[in-house]
Design a protein around this motif. Structure first.
Motif, PDB file in Angstrom:
ATOM      1  N   HIS A  48     -12.241   9.942   7.823  1.00  0.00           N
ATOM      2  CA  HIS A  48     -11.696  10.605   9.013  1.00  0.00           C
ATOM      3  C   HIS A  48     -10.191  10.756   8.830  1.00  0.00           C
ATOM      4  O   HIS A  48      -9.586  10.091   7.989  1.00  0.00           O
ATOM      5  N   LEU A  49      -9.584  11.597   9.655  1.00  0.00           N
ATOM      6  CA  LEU A  49      -8.124  11.704   9.680  1.00  0.00           C
ATOM      7  C   LEU A  49      -7.591  10.826  10.801  1.00  0.00           C
ATOM      8  O   LEU A  49      -8.103  10.853  11.920  1.00  0.00           O
ATOM      9  N   TRP A  50      -6.555  10.048  10.480  1.00  0.00           N
ATOM     10  CA  TRP A  50      -5.884   9.209  11.474  1.00  0.00           C
ATOM     11  C   TRP A  50      -5.078  10.128  12.387  1.00  0.00           C
ATOM     12  O   TRP A  50      -4.260  10.913  11.903  1.00  0.00           O
ATOM     13  N   GLU A  51      -5.322  10.046  13.693  1.00  0.00           N
ATOM     14  CA  GLU A  51      -4.666  10.953  14.646  1.00  0.00           C
ATOM     15  C   GLU A  51      -3.984  10.178  15.766  1.00  0.00           C
ATOM     16  O   GLU A  51      -4.391   9.080  16.105  1.00  0.00           O
ATOM     17  N   GLY A  52      -2.955  10.795  16.325  1.00  0.00           N
ATOM     18  CA  GLY A  52      -2.313  10.271  17.522  1.00  0.00           C
ATOM     19  C   GLY A  52      -1.027   9.535  17.311  1.00  0.00           C
ATOM     20  O   GLY A  52      -0.145   9.595  18.148  1.00  0.00           O
ATOM     21  N   ARG A  53      -0.903   8.816  16.201  1.00  0.00           N
ATOM     22  CA  ARG A  53       0.320   8.048  15.970  1.00  0.00           C
ATOM     23  C   ARG A  53       0.397   7.591  14.526  1.00  0.00           C
ATOM     24  O   ARG A  53      -0.601   7.507  13.840  1.00  0.00           O
ATOM     25  N   ASP A  54       1.609   7.285  14.130  1.00  0.00           N
ATOM     26  CA  ASP A  54       1.854   6.639  12.846  1.00  0.00           C
ATOM     27  C   ASP A  54       1.817   5.135  13.098  1.00  0.00           C
ATOM     28  O   ASP A  54       2.149   4.685  14.206  1.00  0.00           O
ATOM     29  N   ILE A  55       1.468   4.361  12.085  1.00  0.00           N
ATOM     30  CA  ILE A  55       1.496   2.908  12.247  1.00  0.00           C
ATOM     31  C   ILE A  55       2.159   2.228  11.052  1.00  0.00           C
ATOM     32  O   ILE A  55       2.013   2.650   9.917  1.00  0.00           O
ATOM     33  N   LEU A  56       2.906   1.202  11.371  1.00  0.00           N
ATOM     34  CA  LEU A  56       3.468   0.276  10.404  1.00  0.00           C
ATOM     35  C   LEU A  56       2.689  -1.022  10.616  1.00  0.00           C
ATOM     36  O   LEU A  56       2.547  -1.470  11.759  1.00  0.00           O
ATOM     37  N   VAL A  57       2.142  -1.600   9.568  1.00  0.00           N
ATOM     38  CA  VAL A  57       1.277  -2.777   9.688  1.00  0.00           C
ATOM     39  C   VAL A  57       1.866  -3.925   8.890  1.00  0.00           C
ATOM     40  O   VAL A  57       2.183  -3.759   7.700  1.00  0.00           O
ATOM     41  N   LEU A  58       1.985  -5.089   9.527  1.00  0.00           N
ATOM     42  CA  LEU A  58       2.407  -6.306   8.841  1.00  0.00           C
ATOM     43  C   LEU A  58       1.225  -7.262   8.784  1.00  0.00           C
ATOM     44  O   LEU A  58       0.649  -7.621   9.813  1.00  0.00           O
ATOM     45  N   MET A  59       0.875  -7.658   7.560  1.00  0.00           N
ATOM     46  CA  MET A  59      -0.171  -8.656   7.332  1.00  0.00           C
ATOM     47  C   MET A  59       0.520  -9.917   6.824  1.00  0.00           C
ATOM     48  O   MET A  59       0.769 -10.055   5.619  1.00  0.00           O
ATOM     49  N   PRO A  60       0.873 -10.849   7.746  1.00  0.00           N
ATOM     50  CA  PRO A  60       1.558 -12.064   7.304  1.00  0.00           C
ATOM     51  C   PRO A  60       0.664 -12.917   6.397  1.00  0.00           C
ATOM     52  O   PRO A  60      -0.556 -12.922   6.553  1.00  0.00           O
ATOM     53  N   PRO A  61       1.263 -13.655   5.451  1.00  0.00           N
ATOM     54  CA  PRO A  61       0.463 -14.460   4.529  1.00  0.00           C
ATOM     55  C   PRO A  61      -0.374 -15.504   5.281  1.00  0.00           C
ATOM     56  O   PRO A  61       0.133 -16.188   6.173  1.00  0.00           O
ATOM     57  N   ALA A  62      -1.646 -15.587   4.942  1.00  0.00           N
ATOM     58  CA  ALA A  62      -2.581 -16.586   5.479  1.00  0.00           C
ATOM     59  C   ALA A  62      -2.750 -16.527   6.996  1.00  0.00           C
ATOM     60  O   ALA A  62      -3.277 -17.452   7.593  1.00  0.00           O
ATOM     61  N   ALA A  63      -2.315 -15.453   7.639  1.00  0.00           N
ATOM     62  CA  ALA A  63      -2.396 -15.343   9.102  1.00  0.00           C
ATOM     63  C   ALA A  63      -3.736 -14.743   9.519  1.00  0.00           C
ATOM     64  O   ALA A  63      -4.275 -13.878   8.835  1.00  0.00           O
ATOM     65  N   ALA A  64      -4.234 -15.175  10.670  1.00  0.00           N
ATOM     66  CA  ALA A  64      -5.493 -14.654  11.212  1.00  0.00           C
ATOM     67  C   ALA A  64      -5.210 -13.485  12.154  1.00  0.00           C
ATOM     68  O   ALA A  64      -5.789 -13.374  13.235  1.00  0.00           O
ATOM     69  N   HIS A  65      -4.274 -12.631  11.754  1.00  0.00           N
ATOM     70  CA  HIS A  65      -3.931 -11.437  12.539  1.00  0.00           C
ATOM     71  C   HIS A  65      -3.076 -10.502  11.684  1.00  0.00           C
ATOM     72  O   HIS A  65      -2.553 -10.894  10.647  1.00  0.00           O
ATOM     73  N   SER A  66      -2.954  -9.278  12.154  1.00  0.00           N
ATOM     74  CA  SER A  66      -1.928  -8.359  11.649  1.00  0.00           C
ATOM     75  C   SER A  66      -1.240  -7.781  12.879  1.00  0.00           C
ATOM     76  O   SER A  66      -1.799  -7.781  13.978  1.00  0.00           O
ATOM     77  N   VAL A  67      -0.017  -7.322  12.696  1.00  0.00           N
ATOM     78  CA  VAL A  67       0.743  -6.703  13.786  1.00  0.00           C
ATOM     79  C   VAL A  67       1.024  -5.270  13.386  1.00  0.00           C
ATOM     80  O   VAL A  67       1.480  -5.002  12.274  1.00  0.00           O
ATOM     81  N   TRP A  68       0.720  -4.362  14.311  1.00  0.00           N
ATOM     82  CA  TRP A  68       0.926  -2.936  14.086  1.00  0.00           C
ATOM     83  C   TRP A  68       2.034  -2.438  15.008  1.00  0.00           C
ATOM     84  O   TRP A  68       2.042  -2.736  16.195  1.00  0.00           O
ATOM     85  N   TRP A  69       2.960  -1.649  14.465  1.00  0.00           N
ATOM     86  CA  TRP A  69       3.968  -0.941  15.255  1.00  0.00           C
ATOM     87  C   TRP A  69       3.466   0.488  15.399  1.00  0.00           C
ATOM     88  O   TRP A  69       3.188   1.151  14.401  1.00  0.00           O
TER      89      TRP A  69
END
Length: 185
Positions: A48-69
């Motif tokens: 699919h094509l990603w639509e609506g916004r751009d995202i910056l993603v941080l995947m911290p080492p060994a973390a049980a989450h990621s943070v998206w801007w």
């Protein structure tokens, strides 16, 4: 996604609007948000094509989450906390598993849980998580909410002014013999 940096803070990735991504969809058009993966009929990874916004993603080492801007037309519009299994690095990729429950955060750091009903429905399903694991996932979310409210990194304004190089094209997936992709007509 395009790798922006890979250091002690984690793996920082860029995914612009118009880039391709793959989503698991079954023969009836359902994603794993509508039904559990084990109930999907003839699921395929579909481009699919990603639509609506751009995202910056941080995947911290060994973390049980990621943070998206999230960015819309170059303007920061908020964060998204994706609760997930810590990423496992592979040559040329990372693997993680979504934990369904997420947090949406405004630029003013107002937050709300996302997909709570879907998360609650998955507790006890052998394809997802038991009650103890669900509590661990919620605890990770609550820990991040404290960071959001305290305006701690990554919710301190870091990367909210991120600007990609205008020379970076939208990203395209290539078929892999390991993970064949379906391109709908």
């Amino acid at each position: 996604m395009r790798v922006i940096s890979d250091d002690e803070s984690g793996l920082l990735l860029w995914h612009p609007e118009g880039s391709e991504f793959a989503r698991l969809i079954d023969a009836d058009g359902n994603t794993q948000h509508e039904i559990t993966v084990d109930r999907m009929r003839d699921p395929k990874l579909t481009v699919h094509l990603w639509e609506g916004r751009d995202i910056l993603v941080l995947m911290p080492p060994a973390a049980a989450h990621s943070v998206w801007w999230f960015f819309e037309k170059g303007r920061f519009t908020g964060w998204y906390v994706n609760l997930e299994a810590p990423c496992v690095r592979r040559p040329g990729s990372v693997d993680t598993g979504d934990h369904v429950l997420d947090i949406v955060v405004t630029p003013q750091r107002e937050w709300e849980w996302k997909d709570v009903d879907e998360f609650d429905e998955r507790i006890g399903d052998p394809s997802y998580f038991d009650a103890d694991t669900a509590e661990t996932i919620r605890a990770e979310g609550n820990r991040l909410i404290k960071q959001i409210e305290a305006r701690e990194f990554p919710f301190d304004g870091t990367y909210t002014d991120f600007q990609p190089s205008p020379e970076w094209p939208a990203l395209r997936l290539t078929d892999s013999p390991q993970f064949p992709l379906h391109r709908p007509a």
